[in-house]
Scaffold this active site. Structure first.
Site, PDB file in Angstrom:
ATOM      1  N   TYR A  94       0.855  -1.185   0.000  1.00  0.00           N
ATOM      2  CA  TYR A  94       0.000   0.000   0.000  1.00  0.00           C
ATOM      3  C   TYR A  94       0.888   1.231   0.000  1.00  0.00           C
ATOM      4  O   TYR A  94       1.769   1.381   0.848  1.00  0.00           O
ATOM      5  CB  TYR A  94      -0.894   0.002   1.250  1.00  0.00           C
ATOM      6  CG  TYR A  94      -1.783   1.207   1.390  1.00  0.00           C
ATOM      7  CD1 TYR A  94      -2.870   1.396   0.545  1.00  0.00           C
ATOM      8  CD2 TYR A  94      -1.541   2.160   2.378  1.00  0.00           C
ATOM      9  CE1 TYR A  94      -3.696   2.511   0.676  1.00  0.00           C
ATOM     10  CE2 TYR A  94      -2.360   3.270   2.526  1.00  0.00           C
ATOM     11  CZ  TYR A  94      -3.442   3.439   1.669  1.00  0.00           C
ATOM     12  OH  TYR A  94      -4.254   4.543   1.809  1.00  0.00           O
ATOM     13  N   LYS A 154       5.239   8.553   9.144  1.00  0.00           N
ATOM     14  CA  LYS A 154       5.065   7.933  10.452  1.00  0.00           C
ATOM     15  C   LYS A 154       6.000   8.534  11.503  1.00  0.00           C
ATOM     16  O   LYS A 154       5.743   9.593  12.038  1.00  0.00           O
ATOM     17  CB  LYS A 154       5.274   6.416  10.361  1.00  0.00           C
ATOM     18  CG  LYS A 154       4.451   5.723   9.284  1.00  0.00           C
ATOM     19  CD  LYS A 154       2.980   5.612   9.643  1.00  0.00           C
ATOM     20  CE  LYS A 154       2.232   4.777   8.637  1.00  0.00           C
ATOM     21  NZ  LYS A 154       0.792   4.734   8.862  1.00  0.00           N
ATOM     22  N   ASP A 200       9.531   2.748  -0.536  1.00  0.00           N
ATOM     23  CA  ASP A 200       8.555   3.368   0.348  1.00  0.00           C
ATOM     24  C   ASP A 200       8.843   2.932   1.783  1.00  0.00           C
ATOM     25  O   ASP A 200       8.459   1.844   2.214  1.00  0.00           O
ATOM     26  CB  ASP A 200       7.146   2.949  -0.089  1.00  0.00           C
ATOM     27  CG  ASP A 200       6.048   3.584   0.755  1.00  0.00           C
ATOM     28  OD1 ASP A 200       6.381   4.242   1.767  1.00  0.00           O
ATOM     29  OD2 ASP A 200       4.874   3.413   0.413  1.00  0.00           O
TER      30      ASP A 200
END
Length: 437
Positions: A149, A272, A244
């Site tokens: 994702y 994050k 990513d």
């Protein structure tokens, strides 16, 4: 027999109220507990390794705001940094010194990043990296991997795992076929499939984007040499490699998965932990690539609140602590994570529950399948009903796991021996409710 659920009347009332305003009562689909059943508690506050709901119940937290709380909730240096910054205003929409202060720390940890740009989410970071890759190569096709994702931008919602897998959506309504056709979704850890894709689309693939450790189909590590082979393959074909690290950056090591696997990609996306719990995204890479961005180059990308001073302050406090204490933080995370994941797995084995445990550092997943799990198709064979029963039983005993079989769990430095013991004891009882009905 499942443990008796603690009272959650206040949370249920808040959920009913929320449903009047938000689709499904939530602002992100996975919060709705659709994959595990039951009603989601509403959080009042958190501290250290614990969440506290609106009814006064406490939970050992194993999703950590989906990853960023590596130092635990309300970590004092982060809270103090945010408070100091807020006294000067929550936003300016103009440049501040703190942006370069945080950027300098990020560059020190990720040598492949020579320049970067801050955004406000991982979705912005990945979609901007893709745009940059297409501009740099003059090509349109992007390769991604099933179950990875990379945010909810149109071109990346193809076999995207996590929430998409949870809700059984093959991609997403509203994504035009013309855009979806520019994304090739291939099996993770399958190098021959990537080689075939390059052979079938000569001179057309702009980039490969991947999670170096899959986290959005559950935790799936790369097979030996897979990442290095992708690096070589993209270089041979004039394509870019985008790693990513929104989930893995600063999580699996100070330099993320790139440091862990000695990988030097063209572009890296982060998020994050970089924001210390506040919304932040990053994309960065080689100077020549990043200088294609406006105002220096022809690739337009903008964000009114990018580099928000509160997020920069939280990020600086978090990353500075990780840099200064890396020799203590990462070994502690490794030992705690090993104890938790292996301890729960041992209880499953004792109960006769088929379980496969994947873990890299302080992120991991218990898959309810005999295994192995090396790609999304294998993860999808998990017994999601059994996971749902396990999740509900653990929650009723005060242990909050990610509410999807296809999400990684996270450990923080705030998890200590009492939390380890309580988690294993809860699993011992919970596995009794996992047996087939």
């Amino acid at each position: 027999m499942s443990p008796q659920a603690p009272p959650r009347a206040r949370s249920q009332a808040l959920q009913q109220r929320a449903e009047q305003f938000f689709p499904g009562g939530v602002n992100s689909p996975v919060r709705a507990f659709a994959a595990v059943g039951g009603a989601p508690p509403f959080i009042d506050h958190a501290e250290g390794a614990y969440l506290f709901d609106a009814d006064g119940n406490s939970y050992i937290d194993y999703f950590g705001s989906w990853g960023p709380m590596i130092l635990g909730h309300a970590f004092p240096p982060v809270v103090e940094a945010i408070q100091r910054a807020a006294r000067n205003s929550s936003s300016f929409g103009a440049s501040t010194a703190s942006e370069a202060d945080l950027a300098e720390r990020i560059v020190a940890c990720f040598p492949a990043i020579e320049k970067l740009r801050f955004v406000s989410s991982g979705t912005e970071a990945t979609m901007s990296a893709i745009r940059l890759a297409r501009a740099a190569t003059g090509r349109n096709i992007v390769v991604k991997f099933e179950g990875c994702y990379h945010g909810h931008s149109d071109g990346l919602l193809v076999k995207a795992g996590s929430g998409v897998a949870t809700f059984g959506i093959p991609g997403s309504a509203g994504v035009p076929e013309q855009i979806a056709h520019l994304t090739l979704a291939l099996p993770y850890n399958n190098l021959p499939a990537v080689e075939v894709a390059f052979a079938a689309h000569p001179g057309q693939i702009a980039a490969i984007i991947l999670e170096p450790i899959v986290g959005n189909a559950g935790c799936i590590p790369p097979s030996p040499n897979f990442l290095a082979a992708l690096r070589a393959l993209t270089a041979d074909h004039g394509a870019l490699l985008i790693v990513d690290e929104v989930m893995t950056g600063f999580r699996v090591s100070l330099g993320g998965a790139c440091q862990l696997y000695s990988l030097s990609p063209d572009l890296i996306t982060l998020g994050k932990i970089v924001g210390g719990g506040l919304p932040v995204g990053v994309f960065g890479g080689r100077r020549a690539l990043m200088d294609l961005l406006a105002p220096l180059g022809p690739v337009y990308q903008a964000g009114t609140l990018s580099g928000n001073p509160l997020a920069m302050a939280a990020g600086i406090a978090t990353v500075a602590y990780l840099q200064q204490h890396a020799d203590q933080v990462y070994p502690k995370l490794e030992s705690t994570s090993r104890a938790v994941f292996e301890g729960v797995a041992a209880e499953a084995a004792h109960a006769g529950i088929p379980l496969t445990t994947n873990r890299v550092g302080s992120m991991g997943t218990w898959f309810f399948t005999p295994g192995p799990v090396t790609n999304y198709d294998q993860a999808a064979k998990s017994d999601t009903a059994a996971f749902g029963r396990f999740h509900r039983a653990m929650l009723d005993q005060g242990v909050w796991l990610p509410p999807s079989q296809f999400e990684a769990a996270f450990i923080s430095t705030a998890h200590r021996e009492p939390e380890i013991s309580a988690t294993i004891a809860a699993a011992r009882a919970a596995f009794k409710s996992v047996q087939p009905k």
